[in-house]
Design a protein around this motif. Structure first.
Motif, PDB file in Angstrom:
ATOM      1  N   ASP A 253     -12.468  12.313  -7.929  1.00  0.00           N
ATOM      2  CA  ASP A 253     -12.231  11.413  -8.664  1.00  0.00           C
ATOM      3  C   ASP A 253     -10.949  11.585 -10.323  1.00  0.00           C
ATOM      4  N   VAL A 254     -10.205  12.099  -9.200  1.00  0.00           N
ATOM      5  CA  VAL A 254      -8.884  12.106 -10.519  1.00  0.00           C
ATOM      6  C   VAL A 254      -7.546  11.871  -9.489  1.00  0.00           C
ATOM      7  N   LEU A 255      -7.481  12.255  -8.198  1.00  0.00           N
ATOM      8  CA  LEU A 255      -6.169  12.128  -7.489  1.00  0.00           C
ATOM      9  C   LEU A 255      -6.452  10.888  -6.388  1.00  0.00           C
ATOM     10  N   ALA A 256      -7.282  11.010  -6.041  1.00  0.00           N
ATOM     11  CA  ALA A 256      -7.928   9.646  -4.782  1.00  0.00           C
ATOM     12  C   ALA A 256      -6.978   8.159  -5.601  1.00  0.00           C
ATOM     13  N   PRO A 257      -7.706   8.392  -6.617  1.00  0.00           N
ATOM     14  CA  PRO A 257      -7.549   6.233  -7.715  1.00  0.00           C
ATOM     15  C   PRO A 257      -5.902   6.833  -7.370  1.00  0.00           C
ATOM     16  N   GLN A 258      -5.922   7.611  -7.607  1.00  0.00           N
ATOM     17  CA  GLN A 258      -4.009   7.450  -7.791  1.00  0.00           C
ATOM     18  C   GLN A 258      -3.226   7.068  -6.942  1.00  0.00           C
ATOM     19  N   LEU A 259      -3.603   7.465  -5.983  1.00  0.00           N
ATOM     20  CA  LEU A 259      -2.969   7.453  -4.902  1.00  0.00           C
ATOM     21  C   LEU A 259      -3.171   6.510  -4.313  1.00  0.00           C
ATOM     22  N   LEU A 260      -4.000   5.601  -3.967  1.00  0.00           N
ATOM     23  CA  LEU A 260      -5.090   4.878  -3.028  1.00  0.00           C
ATOM     24  C   LEU A 260      -4.025   3.574  -3.496  1.00  0.00           C
ATOM     25  N   PRO A 261      -3.416   3.335  -4.718  1.00  0.00           N
ATOM     26  CA  PRO A 261      -2.569   2.188  -4.910  1.00  0.00           C
ATOM     27  C   PRO A 261      -1.139   2.094  -3.551  1.00  0.00           C
ATOM     28  N   ALA A 262      -0.904   3.231  -3.927  1.00  0.00           N
ATOM     29  CA  ALA A 262       0.803   3.419  -2.797  1.00  0.00           C
ATOM     30  C   ALA A 262       0.001   3.355  -1.365  1.00  0.00           C
ATOM     31  N   ILE A 263      -0.984   3.825  -0.986  1.00  0.00           N
ATOM     32  CA  ILE A 263      -1.022   3.819   0.466  1.00  0.00           C
ATOM     33  C   ILE A 263      -1.389   2.365   0.554  1.00  0.00           C
ATOM     34  N   LEU A 264      -2.461   1.848  -0.559  1.00  0.00           N
ATOM     35  CA  LEU A 264      -2.862   0.255  -0.482  1.00  0.00           C
ATOM     36  C   LEU A 264      -1.398  -0.575   0.530  1.00  0.00           C
ATOM     37  N   THR A 265      -0.066   0.387  -0.434  1.00  0.00           N
ATOM     38  CA  THR A 265       1.255  -1.609  -0.693  1.00  0.00           C
ATOM     39  C   THR A 265       1.443  -0.284   1.004  1.00  0.00           C
ATOM     40  N   GLY A 266       1.461   0.675   1.244  1.00  0.00           N
ATOM     41  CA  GLY A 266       2.383   1.227   2.328  1.00  0.00           C
ATOM     42  C   GLY A 266       1.574   0.166   3.563  1.00  0.00           C
ATOM     43  N   ALA A 267       0.539   0.254   3.164  1.00  0.00           N
ATOM     44  CA  ALA A 267      -0.259   0.230   4.380  1.00  0.00           C
ATOM     45  C   ALA A 267      -0.034  -1.697   4.262  1.00  0.00           C
ATOM     46  N   LEU A 268       0.231  -2.316   3.801  1.00  0.00           N
ATOM     47  CA  LEU A 268       0.266  -4.056   3.052  1.00  0.00           C
ATOM     48  C   LEU A 268       1.561  -4.338   3.859  1.00  0.00           C
ATOM     49  N   LEU A 269       2.608  -3.625   3.687  1.00  0.00           N
ATOM     50  CA  LEU A 269       4.199  -3.671   3.898  1.00  0.00           C
ATOM     51  C   LEU A 269       3.682  -3.656   5.321  1.00  0.00           C
ATOM     52  N   THR A 270       3.721  -1.771   6.175  1.00  0.00           N
ATOM     53  CA  THR A 270       2.746  -2.122   7.787  1.00  0.00           C
ATOM     54  C   THR A 270       2.441  -3.577   8.604  1.00  0.00           C
ATOM     55  N   PHE A 271       1.285  -3.796   7.811  1.00  0.00           N
ATOM     56  CA  PHE A 271       1.043  -4.559   8.306  1.00  0.00           C
ATOM     57  C   PHE A 271       1.929  -5.990   8.323  1.00  0.00           C
ATOM     58  N   VAL A 272       2.291  -6.455   7.641  1.00  0.00           N
ATOM     59  CA  VAL A 272       3.351  -7.296   7.206  1.00  0.00           C
ATOM     60  C   VAL A 272       4.877  -6.994   8.512  1.00  0.00           C
ATOM     61  N   PHE A 273       5.235  -5.887   8.739  1.00  0.00           N
ATOM     62  CA  PHE A 273       6.033  -5.019   9.725  1.00  0.00           C
ATOM     63  C   PHE A 273       5.749  -5.330  11.327  1.00  0.00           C
ATOM     64  N   THR A 274       4.372  -4.961  11.577  1.00  0.00           N
ATOM     65  CA  THR A 274       3.793  -4.988  12.689  1.00  0.00           C
ATOM     66  C   THR A 274       3.425  -6.562  13.394  1.00  0.00           C
ATOM     67  N   PHE A 275       2.719  -7.024  11.974  1.00  0.00           N
ATOM     68  CA  PHE A 275       2.553  -8.266  12.414  1.00  0.00           C
ATOM     69  C   PHE A 275       3.732  -8.743  13.184  1.00  0.00           C
ATOM     70  N   MET A 276       5.212  -8.998  12.650  1.00  0.00           N
ATOM     71  CA  MET A 276       6.283  -9.861  12.817  1.00  0.00           C
ATOM     72  C   MET A 276       6.875  -8.636  14.231  1.00  0.00           C
ATOM     73  N   SER A 277       6.269  -7.937  14.732  1.00  0.00           N
ATOM     74  CA  SER A 277       6.767  -7.173  15.434  1.00  0.00           C
ATOM     75  C   SER A 277       7.274  -7.689  17.027  1.00  0.00           C
ATOM     76  N   PHE A 278       9.027  -7.340  17.275  1.00  0.00           N
ATOM     77  CA  PHE A 278       9.473  -8.323  18.283  1.00  0.00           C
ATOM     78  C   PHE A 278       9.784  -7.022  19.604  1.00  0.00           C
ATOM     79  N   PRO A 279      10.688  -6.230  19.604  1.00  0.00           N
ATOM     80  CA  PRO A 279      11.277  -6.076  20.243  1.00  0.00           C
ATOM     81  C   PRO A 279       9.895  -4.141  20.919  1.00  0.00           C
ATOM     82  N   ILE A 280       9.589  -3.791  20.592  1.00  0.00           N
ATOM     83  CA  ILE A 280       8.008  -3.327  20.799  1.00  0.00           C
ATOM     84  C   ILE A 280       7.610  -3.778  21.504  1.00  0.00           C
ATOM     85  N   VAL A 281       6.966  -5.055  21.200  1.00  0.00           N
ATOM     86  CA  VAL A 281       5.812  -5.373  21.713  1.00  0.00           C
ATOM     87  C   VAL A 281       6.765  -5.813  23.193  1.00  0.00           C
ATOM     88  N   LEU A 282       7.545  -6.758  22.972  1.00  0.00           N
ATOM     89  CA  LEU A 282       8.706  -7.179  24.156  1.00  0.00           C
ATOM     90  C   LEU A 282       8.816  -5.840  25.214  1.00  0.00           C
TER      91      LEU A 282
END
Length: 603
Positions: A233-262
């Motif tokens: 009730d106290v901690l998770a609501p304050q952490l969730l935006p940061a986790i979602l931000t990291g997840a969003l950036l991760t999705f962008v970076f892995t969507f555009m991933s090239f050498p690892i997939v190659l």
């Protein structure tokens, strides 16, 4: 009388000189801003617009035919293709054969990679923000490591680690399991992406965890909430935006991933980036450009969402009463302490396997032959450098090019990044729009930039009666600078925005120009951010692969990452790991600078 005239003339010349110098000093930021805008327009926006134009211009004529063919092709868009084409009767057949399509599979692997990164990064954020223990700084440093490692080198490490004769199978054999071969599987790609992006999730989540006001949690506990209820009730609501931000950036970076997939998936598990590269090799520029346009639009939308969130969070203050880290004592006999030590130990083991294992495997592979320890792969590199033909990849030339390109990139990206940081943190009209425009390279892959530069600047642009070309070293350095300067901005801008503006105002009141106040007051106070940004710019240039592999094709301007890819492309893993180890040694110097001089990883 003549003496008086000479004196007046001399005074006039001094006044004129001072006036010209004063005008230049007063307009220095405006001049730098204009120069930065011109550079971005020429080496980023023009190439990207060239790609957009290639998608709708074929044979000198404007036509939407290629775009229509791509978006209605099930190979690319799966079940969405017949919907885009209005042929709803084909949806069932497509769903049975190719439901995802190339874009769907790219998004699917990015989603799995994001989940893996969050599952690995959030526990790391908890350990690093909640506990203080011997070795904490070492674990923190190891989780920073992926930020400065070239992705093609990491791919080589994963090939060595997860291969049929790699350490993973040796460990499984000790417990009676295996062997397994994860190479050219989706699982290997997901784990490699987690290697890169879990530290990103951990970083933003750690910052949020350390910004929680401990008194809020204490109040919840005093009102009868158990630890789980207080967290939910106290901690998770304050952490969730940061986790979602990291997840969003991760999705962008892995969507555009090239050498690892190659390297780990090849064309069997091709994503959009890999397929664009394949089309470029086949000289099918129109179809490659269409795919690049769709990918860029999607990533721009996601990146814009991230920047909007970051702007809303910019005014948030750090907690006045952050939670204190709990000291883990090795001799504490309580069951709770033993459980906590075990949890930290498990995470340290995970860090060792995921973050250190592939790199150690790469180095070990470069020193191991059929008969045990050997230096034959390094001898191969030396021999190739000394006696190799001009068309062969020479390691010495690759090292020299990488260092020269890195230094040149630093000279371009650092002033650009600092200038954009100053202009966007002043809070004037249009600063948010300028920030979004300047950060656009984060959302555009290096493959797209490389393709655009190849089709535009490298092939040449007709200006009047002349053909202007930017090719070779200049084109590669320009592409590297475009990729690197946003990281300078991300390191410098937060520190500049946090400075006390009264210091700058006092300097201005004493007669300092805006440029002088920046040089004498602001930059010395944000020197750690400038140093970190410089190290990032150099490290990113050293490891940049996406645009370089396109722009260096058929030339001697290849770099260390391109050399690594060429060696593994010939199925010669030994020389590839030896070249990767050389690359590791060079990039480690940048890592040391980031960790020691950047100084903003530690709370």
């Amino acid at each position: 009388m003549r003496g008086a005239d000479k004196s007046r003339a001399s005074d006039l010349r001094v006044t004129t000189t001072r006036g010209a110098g004063g005008w230049l000093e007063r307009r220095a930021l405006a001049v730098l801003g204009a120069a930065t805008a011109v550079v971005l327009a020429v080496v980023f926006y023009y190439p990207v617009l060239t790609v957009f134009a290639d998608a709708v211009r074929v044979g000198g004529e404007w036509t939407p035919e290629i775009v229509r063919e791509v978006i209605t092709d099930p190979f690319y868009f799966g079940v969405l293709a017949p919907i885009f084409g209005g042929d709803f009767a084909q949806v069932g057949d497509v769903a049975a054969n190719t439901p995802l399509g190339l874009f769907g599979f790219t998004a699917y692997q990015a989603a799995l990679s994001t989940i893996a990164s969050v599952l690995l990064g959030v526990p790391g954020a908890y350990v690093l923000s909640r506990y203080d223990f011997p070795g904490r700084r070492t674990i923190r440093s190891l989780t920073i490591l992926p930020f400065v490692l070239p992705s093609i080198m990491v791919a080589i490490g994963f090939v060595a680690f997860f291969g049929s004769n790699g350490p993973l199978n040796d460990l499984l054999a000790l417990v009676g399991l295996g062997p397994v071969n994860l190479l050219f599987t989706l699982e290997a790609i997901v784990v490699a992406h987690a290697f890169y992006n879990a530290p990103l999730v951990a970083r933003v989540t750690t910052a949020a965890w350390e910004s929680v006001d401990a008194r809020m949690v204490e109040t919840a506990r005093s009102l009868g909430a158990n630890p789980w209820r207080a967290f939910r009730d106290v901690l998770a609501p304050q952490l969730l935006p940061a986790i979602l931000t990291g997840a969003l950036l991760t999705f962008v970076f892995t969507f555009m991933s090239f050498p690892i997939v190659l390297a780990l998936g090849g064309f069997q598990l091709a994503t959009v980036e890999v397929w664009i590269y394949s089309l470029v090799q086949q000289l099918d520029y129109a179809e490659a450009a269409t795919l690049a346009v769709v990918e860029t639009v999607l990533s721009l939308v996601l990146t814009y969402a991230y920047l909007r969130y970051e702007a809303r969070q910019a005014g948030a203050n750090r907690a006045a009463n952050p939670p204190a880290r709990k000291r883990l004592l090795p001799d504490d006999p309580t069951p709770t302490a033993a459980l906590e030590r075990a949890a930290v130990g498990v995470y340290a083991l995970v860090v060792a396997v995921v973050f250190v294992g592939p790199l150690v495997s790469m180095v070990a592979e470069s020193l191991t032959g059929p008969q045990g320890f050997t230096l034959q792969y390094y001898e191969f590199l030396v021999e190739r450098q000394a006696t190799g033909a001009d068309f062969q990849t020479k390691p010495g030339l690759a090292v020299r090019n990488s260092l020269l390109f890195g230094a040149a990139t630093l000279l371009v990206a650092l002033p650009m990044g600092v200038t954009i940081s100053v202009l966007t943190t002043r809070g004037g009209r249009g600063s948010r729009l300028a920030d979004a425009a300047a950060m656009a390279p984060l959302a555009v892959s290096g493959v797209v930039v490389g393709l655009g530069m190849l089709r535009g600047l490298v092939f040449g642009v007709e200006v009047g009666d002349h053909r202007v070309q930017i090719a070779g070293v200049t084109a590669i350095v320009a592409a590297h600078a475009v990729a690197a300067y946003p990281f300078v901005v991300r390191n410098v801008s937060p520190l500049l925005s946090g400075l006390d503006r009264s210091m700058v105002e006092s300097a201005r009141a004493l007669g300092a120009t805006r440029a002088r106040a920046l040089l004498d007051v602001e930059l010395p106070l944000v020197a750690s951010g400038v140093a970190a940004g410089a190290a990032f710019a150099f490290a990113i240039s050293i490891g940049e692969f996406d645009s370089t592999v396109i722009l260096a094709t058929g030339s001697s301007s290849y770099t260390m990452p391109v050399a690594v890819e060429r060696y593994i492309g010939n199925r010669t893993l030994g020389p590839a790991t030896a070249m990767g180890t050389v690359l590791l040694g060079v990039t480690s110097l940048s890592f040391v600078v980031i960790d020691r001089l950047g100084g903003r990883w530690e709370a």
